[in-house]
Design an enzyme around this catalytic site. Structure first.
Site, PDB file in Angstrom:
ATOM      1  N   ARG A  50       0.833  -1.209   0.000  1.00  0.00           N
ATOM      2  CA  ARG A  50       0.000   0.000   0.000  1.00  0.00           C
ATOM      3  C   ARG A  50       0.865   1.255   0.000  1.00  0.00           C
ATOM      4  O   ARG A  50       0.552   2.235  -0.688  1.00  0.00           O
ATOM      5  CB  ARG A  50      -0.954  -0.011   1.203  1.00  0.00           C
ATOM      6  N   LYS A 149      -2.533   7.108   1.088  1.00  0.00           N
ATOM      7  CA  LYS A 149      -2.290   7.366   2.511  1.00  0.00           C
ATOM      8  C   LYS A 149      -1.169   8.400   2.581  1.00  0.00           C
ATOM      9  O   LYS A 149       0.002   8.064   2.781  1.00  0.00           O
ATOM     10  CB  LYS A 149      -1.928   6.063   3.224  1.00  0.00           C
ATOM     11  N   GLU A 182     -16.096   6.269   5.669  1.00  0.00           N
ATOM     12  CA  GLU A 182     -15.389   5.574   6.756  1.00  0.00           C
ATOM     13  C   GLU A 182     -15.323   6.496   7.957  1.00  0.00           C
ATOM     14  O   GLU A 182     -15.982   7.533   7.993  1.00  0.00           O
ATOM     15  CB  GLU A 182     -13.990   5.159   6.300  1.00  0.00           C
TER      16      GLU A 182
HETATM   17  N1  PXG Z   1      -9.101   4.818   7.114  1.00  0.00           N
HETATM   18  C1  PXG Z   1      -8.204   5.785   7.260  1.00  0.00           C
HETATM   19  C2  PXG Z   1      -8.491   7.135   6.731  1.00  0.00           C
HETATM   20  C3  PXG Z   1      -6.991   5.513   7.895  1.00  0.00           C
HETATM   21  O1  PXG Z   1      -6.087   6.478   8.030  1.00  0.00           O
HETATM   22  C4  PXG Z   1      -7.743   3.237   8.254  1.00  0.00           C
HETATM   23  C5  PXG Z   1      -8.902   3.571   7.588  1.00  0.00           C
HETATM   24  C6  PXG Z   1      -7.554   1.839   8.719  1.00  0.00           C
HETATM   25  O2  PXG Z   1      -6.643   1.156   7.878  1.00  0.00           O
HETATM   26  P1  PXG Z   1      -5.679   0.029   8.415  1.00  0.00           P
HETATM   27  O3  PXG Z   1      -4.850  -0.324   7.271  1.00  0.00           O
HETATM   28  O4  PXG Z   1      -4.903   0.625   9.532  1.00  0.00           O
HETATM   29  O5  PXG Z   1      -6.533  -1.102   8.875  1.00  0.00           O
HETATM   30  C7  PXG Z   1      -6.764   4.225   8.423  1.00  0.00           C
HETATM   31  C8  PXG Z   1      -5.495   3.901   9.124  1.00  0.00           C
HETATM   32  C9  PXG Z   1      -4.581   6.842  14.309  1.00  0.00           C
HETATM   33  C10 PXG Z   1      -4.254   6.745  12.870  1.00  0.00           C
HETATM   34  O6  PXG Z   1      -3.801   7.494  15.028  1.00  0.00           O
HETATM   35  C11 PXG Z   1      -4.852   5.822  12.058  1.00  0.00           C
HETATM   36  C12 PXG Z   1      -4.518   5.773  10.704  1.00  0.00           C
HETATM   37  C13 PXG Z   1      -3.631   6.648  10.241  1.00  0.00           C
HETATM   38  C14 PXG Z   1      -3.057   7.573  11.045  1.00  0.00           C
HETATM   39  C15 PXG Z   1      -3.334   7.623  12.380  1.00  0.00           C
HETATM   40  O7  PXG Z   1      -5.587   6.273  14.720  1.00  0.00           O
HETATM   41  N2  PXG Z   1      -5.052   4.912   9.881  1.00  0.00           N
END
Ligand code: PXG
Length: 289
Positions: A50, A149, A182
């Protein structure tokens, strides 16, 4: 703490980035948040895939092969004695001039931080989260594509501010068409009987790694997953709602916009998925030792 920076491990106190780095000046870069469980880096290849897709989408060449970056992640965990923790992998455009032109940045900067993790308070996993829908929309794919991301997370930060100001810790973000995309940092699922409903990436959701694990585990546990357009109608009428993310793992949502979801307690489906997710996370991953 040792930080991976400039191709080597340096002490935290020496881990400094230039004020001319375009990651700072313009949010020009990409990142990943990754977990380590039980001495293994969870879904490392998927996170790297990713990261490289995000980088390609912004025309950023990561100056290392995936294999070398994978080794660097493991090395950083090892250097910090991390067996269960959180890894932040960041690639910035690097140092450039005071101007947008990314092609003036000759050397992308790779940063790896491996440390602890701040989960939601344990109690919230037992009681479930209350969340609200916010006015800040998910970015439109034609602008900053939400599949990237990127370090430009201001949109998500603004959504989080709205949630916190409303007295809750997370929120539902809609896309410009008003469909559920989301949460600010997590994917969203609605349970309808034996079906798990979640928005497809084209509705503005990130292709979450945790989301993918849930989709993988669901059939083995007797559930069908359906990626479909969702409105808040589907949320309000769901038997259960839960969020998935690397930091949050799987967390139940029991109240949305001050409406009680299901019975107002974490439901059986969410609990079952969370249990199997934890077991799966304990036994899979790239070994750190
Ligand atoms: N949606 C978004 C917008 C994200 O940034 C997820 C879904 C979940 O994806 P994963 O691959 O982790 O299952 C994310 C992931 C935090 C934090 O502090 C979380 C994310 C990025 C930055 C900070 O909670 N995200």
């Amino acid at each position: 703490m040792k930080i991976y920076l400039g191709g080597k491990l340096v002490d935290e106190s020496r881990a400094r980035v230039s004020v001319f780095d375009h990651g700072l000046l313009y949010g020009d870069g990409v990142f990943e948040g990754i977990r380590a469980y039980n001495g293994r880096v969870f879904k490392l290849d998927e996170h790297l895939d990713r990261l490289y897709r995000s980088a390609r989408a912004i025309a950023l060449t990561i100056p290392m092969t995936k294999a070398a970056l994978s080794r660097a992640v493991v090395k950083t965990c090892k250097a910090n004695g991390v067996r269960d923790g959180y890894i932040r992998l960041v690639v910035t455009r690097g140092v450039g001039t005071l101007g947008l032109n990314p092609f003036n940045c000759k050397k992308p900067q790779v940063i790896i931080i491996a440390g602890g993790i701040q989960l939601y308070p344990k109690k919230l996993y037992e009681t479930g989260l209350s969340i609200v829908t916010v006015g800040t929309m998910r970015n439109q794919a034609e602008a900053i594509n939400p599949r990237i991301k990127s370090l430009n997370y201001l949109n998500n930060v603004l959504a989080k501010i709205e949630a916190l100001n409303a007295g809750v810790m997370e929120c539902i973000m809609l896309n410009p068409q008003g469909y559920v995309a989301e949460a600010s940092g997590d994917n969203v699922f609605a349970v309808q009987g034996k079906t798990l409903l979640t928005p497809p990436p084209w509705c503005g959701s990130l292709e979450g790694i945790t989301r993918a694990v849930v989709m993988h585990l669901a059939p083995e546990l007797g559930f069908t997953v359906r990626e479909d357009v969702m409105t808040r109608y589907d949320i309000y009428n769901a038997d259960e709602v839960f969020l998935t993310g690397t930091a949050a793992e799987i967390i139940s949502v029991v109240n949305v916009d001050r409406r009680v979801i299901g019975h107002g307690r974490p439901g059986a489906v969410t609990k079952k998925l969370a249990k199997h997710f934890h077991a799966f996370a304990q036994r899979t991953g790239t070994p750190i030792a």
